[in-house]
Design a protein around this motif. Structure first.
Motif, PDB file in Angstrom:
ATOM      1  N   LEU A  10       4.690  -7.593   8.113  1.00 53.37           N
ATOM      2  CA  LEU A  10       5.090  -6.208   8.365  1.00 53.37           C
ATOM      3  C   LEU A  10       4.548  -5.282   7.287  1.00 53.37           C
ATOM      4  N   VAL A  11       4.646  -5.694   6.039  1.00 60.46           N
ATOM      5  CA  VAL A  11       4.124  -4.870   4.942  1.00 60.46           C
ATOM      6  C   VAL A  11       2.607  -4.727   5.056  1.00 60.46           C
ATOM      7  N   ASP A  12       1.934  -5.828   5.386  1.00 61.33           N
ATOM      8  CA  ASP A  12       0.469  -5.801   5.485  1.00 61.33           C
ATOM      9  C   ASP A  12      -0.011  -4.978   6.671  1.00 61.33           C
ATOM     10  N   ALA A  13       0.800  -4.864   7.716  1.00 63.00           N
ATOM     11  CA  ALA A  13       0.376  -4.156   8.929  1.00 63.00           C
ATOM     12  C   ALA A  13       0.380  -2.652   8.757  1.00 63.00           C
ATOM     13  N   ALA A  14       1.093  -2.152   7.755  1.00 64.78           N
ATOM     14  CA  ALA A  14       1.225  -0.709   7.573  1.00 64.78           C
ATOM     15  C   ALA A  14       0.477  -0.255   6.335  1.00 64.78           C
ATOM     16  N   THR A  15      -0.209   0.875   6.465  1.00 68.98           N
ATOM     17  CA  THR A  15      -0.874   1.482   5.323  1.00 68.98           C
ATOM     18  C   THR A  15       0.046   2.530   4.719  1.00 68.98           C
ATOM     19  N   ALA A  16      -0.408   3.156   3.629  1.00 70.83           N
ATOM     20  CA  ALA A  16       0.428   4.126   2.929  1.00 70.83           C
ATOM     21  C   ALA A  16       0.762   5.328   3.803  1.00 70.83           C
ATOM     22  N   GLY A  17      -0.066   5.609   4.808  1.00 67.99           N
ATOM     23  CA  GLY A  17       0.182   6.768   5.667  1.00 67.99           C
ATOM     24  C   GLY A  17       0.991   6.461   6.905  1.00 67.99           C
ATOM     25  N   ASP A  18       1.467   5.218   7.028  1.00 66.41           N
ATOM     26  CA  ASP A  18       2.228   4.815   8.203  1.00 66.41           C
ATOM     27  C   ASP A  18       3.727   4.863   7.924  1.00 66.41           C
ATOM     28  N   GLU A  19       4.475   4.334   8.875  1.00 66.28           N
ATOM     29  CA  GLU A  19       5.929   4.252   8.740  1.00 66.28           C
ATOM     30  C   GLU A  19       6.363   2.965   9.430  1.00 66.28           C
ATOM     31  N   ILE A  20       7.229   2.190   8.777  1.00 64.53           N
ATOM     32  CA  ILE A  20       7.733   0.948   9.351  1.00 64.53           C
ATOM     33  C   ILE A  20       9.148   1.190   9.861  1.00 64.53           C
ATOM     34  N   VAL A  21       9.454   0.677  11.047  1.00 66.03           N
ATOM     35  CA  VAL A  21      10.775   0.852  11.649  1.00 66.03           C
ATOM     36  C   VAL A  21      11.359  -0.518  11.957  1.00 66.03           C
ATOM     37  N   LEU A  22      12.546  -0.777  11.428  1.00 67.46           N
ATOM     38  CA  LEU A  22      13.207  -2.060  11.615  1.00 67.46           C
ATOM     39  C   LEU A  22      14.630  -1.855  12.120  1.00 67.46           C
ATOM     40  N   GLY A  23      15.153  -2.857  12.813  1.00 65.09           N
ATOM     41  CA  GLY A  23      16.523  -2.800  13.298  1.00 65.09           C
ATOM     42  C   GLY A  23      17.464  -3.583  12.416  1.00 65.09           C
ATOM     43  N   SER A  24      18.766  -3.364  12.601  1.00 61.38           N
ATOM     44  CA  SER A  24      19.777  -4.104  11.857  1.00 61.38           C
ATOM     45  C   SER A  24      20.859  -4.559  12.825  1.00 61.38           C
ATOM     46  N   ARG A  25      21.708  -5.449  12.358  1.00 63.74           N
ATOM     47  CA  ARG A  25      22.875  -5.805  13.160  1.00 63.74           C
ATOM     48  C   ARG A  25      24.132  -5.456  12.374  1.00 63.74           C
ATOM     49  N   ARG A  26      25.160  -5.085  13.077  1.00 60.24           N
ATOM     50  CA  ARG A  26      26.387  -4.638  12.436  1.00 60.24           C
ATOM     51  C   ARG A  26      27.276  -5.829  12.089  1.00 60.24           C
ATOM     52  N   GLY A  79      14.161  -7.665   5.937  1.00 56.61           N
ATOM     53  CA  GLY A  79      14.302  -6.221   5.829  1.00 56.61           C
ATOM     54  C   GLY A  79      14.275  -5.736   4.401  1.00 56.61           C
ATOM     55  N   LEU A  80      14.994  -6.412   3.514  1.00 59.48           N
ATOM     56  CA  LEU A  80      15.041  -5.979   2.118  1.00 59.48           C
ATOM     57  C   LEU A  80      13.682  -6.151   1.446  1.00 59.48           C
ATOM     58  N   HIS A  81      12.960  -7.224   1.804  1.00 60.92           N
ATOM     59  CA  HIS A  81      11.617  -7.424   1.243  1.00 60.92           C
ATOM     60  C   HIS A  81      10.680  -6.289   1.671  1.00 60.92           C
ATOM     61  N   VAL A  82      10.755  -5.925   2.947  1.00 60.72           N
ATOM     62  CA  VAL A  82       9.898  -4.840   3.443  1.00 60.72           C
ATOM     63  C   VAL A  82      10.226  -3.530   2.739  1.00 60.72           C
ATOM     64  N   VAL A  83      11.512  -3.216   2.606  1.00 62.53           N
ATOM     65  CA  VAL A  83      11.911  -1.988   1.918  1.00 62.53           C
ATOM     66  C   VAL A  83      11.414  -1.988   0.478  1.00 62.53           C
ATOM     67  N   ALA A  84      11.527  -3.119  -0.200  1.00 64.42           N
ATOM     68  CA  ALA A  84      11.192  -3.190  -1.618  1.00 64.42           C
ATOM     69  C   ALA A  84       9.694  -3.179  -1.889  1.00 64.42           C
ATOM     70  N   HIS A  85       8.892  -3.632  -0.934  1.00 61.93           N
ATOM     71  CA  HIS A  85       7.460  -3.818  -1.215  1.00 61.93           C
ATOM     72  C   HIS A  85       6.529  -2.909  -0.415  1.00 61.93           C
TER      73      HIS A  85
END
Length: 290
Positions: free
Chosen positions: A95-111, A124-130
């Motif tokens: 997921l991190v590799d698929a997006a460049t600095a000009g993109d936006e990543i969208v992920l879901g969560s569960r309650r 999710g936390l890895h993607v947010v952090a990196h």
């Protein structure tokens, strides 16, 4: 000032949470003129264990989930440019590799529950952090507060304000035709301890007024640059996390920042952003900045 994302990369894993993320991304893309890439990360079974159905059938099933998600987005907005891709690897890294600095990543969560909040696992936390681009974390269906006309909330650190973070929030509000509320949380006890200015109410009032003046001065050029955005700026007293979670009760998007930390190992997104990610009831955009 930064430009809006041109590509929204959505993690699709067949869950209702990822379906909610895809719907959110479709609405966002339609509003800002972006396209959507639905990404499924396939992890083949390891070892020699025989499974049924076979790994290839499982992979095809996940591939079908991409087609279903894409069809639903196009049905909602036929003019939307929707791409699909299935890659093999580790989900967080892919997921991190698929997006460049000009993109936006969208992920879901569960309650997790009414009190516990929401769950973001290691992916999710890895993607947010990196990630070098903003990451939007979308709540599962039925948990989104704010309806039509709901505004955007910017959580601002007035002592270390970020141009990238502020620009993202203003651009989001402008694209949505929504109001923007800029919130600076003045946590007196967190800053000064229990024996701080709260013992002198006049001094505390003076300091809070000064913070409000600083906030107004910071926001002034942004108001001029985004004349179409209705802006309010508030200094809120109390614990930072509690105040920000409360601010997200009725908004469409809560925008928070993450300072870039180039750590060889570990996941660090800051305690406030970490808490907001898990407990704010609305979608949360985490914007990396220096």
């Amino acid at each position: 000032m930064s430009a809006m994302a041109k590509h929204l990369v959505v993690g699709i894993d067949g869950s209702s949470a990822s379906a909610a993320a895809a719907v959110w991304a479709g609405e966002e893309a339609a509003a800002v003129g972006a396209d959507v890439l639905l990404l499924n990360v396939w992890q083949p079974p390891t070892g020699d264990t025989q499974v049924s159905p076979t790994p290839d059938i499982l992979r095809l099933c996940e591939e079908e989930q991409l087609r279903v998600a894409a069809a639903k987005l196009i049905a909602r907005n036929p003019r939307l440019d929707v791409g699909m891709e299935q890659v093999t690897g580790t989900p967080a890294t892919a997921l991190v590799d698929a997006a460049t600095a000009g993109d936006e990543i969208v992920l879901g969560s569960r309650r997790l529950g009414r009190i516990a909040g929401y769950l973001y696992g290691s992916v999710g936390l890895h993607v947010v952090a990196h990630s070098d681009c903003p990451v939007v974390l979308v709540r599962a269906p039925g948990s989104r507060p704010g309806g039509a006309g709901a505004g955007v909330v910017l959580a601002l650190d007035l002592d270390r304000p970020s141009e990238a973070l502020t620009a993202f929030a203003f651009e989001e509000a402008s694209a949505r035709g929504a109001a923007l509320r800029v919130v600076y949380v003045w946590d007196v006890r967190g800053l000064y301890g229990y024996g701080g200015p709260m013992t002198d109410r006049q001094e505390a009032a003076r300091m809070r007024h000064e913070r409000g003046r600083e906030l107004a001065l910071f926001i002034e050029p942004w108001r001029a640059a985004f004349a179409d955005v209705e802006v309010t700026a508030d200094v809120v007293a109390g614990p930072v996390t509690d105040c920000l979670v409360k601010a997200g009760q009725d908004c469409a998007l809560l925008v928070a920042g993450r300072r870039r930390r180039h750590l060889p190992v570990g996941v660090r997104i800051g305690p406030v952003t970490h808490a907001v990610v898990h407990h704010a009831p609305c979608p949360v955009a985490v914007v990396p900045h220096d």
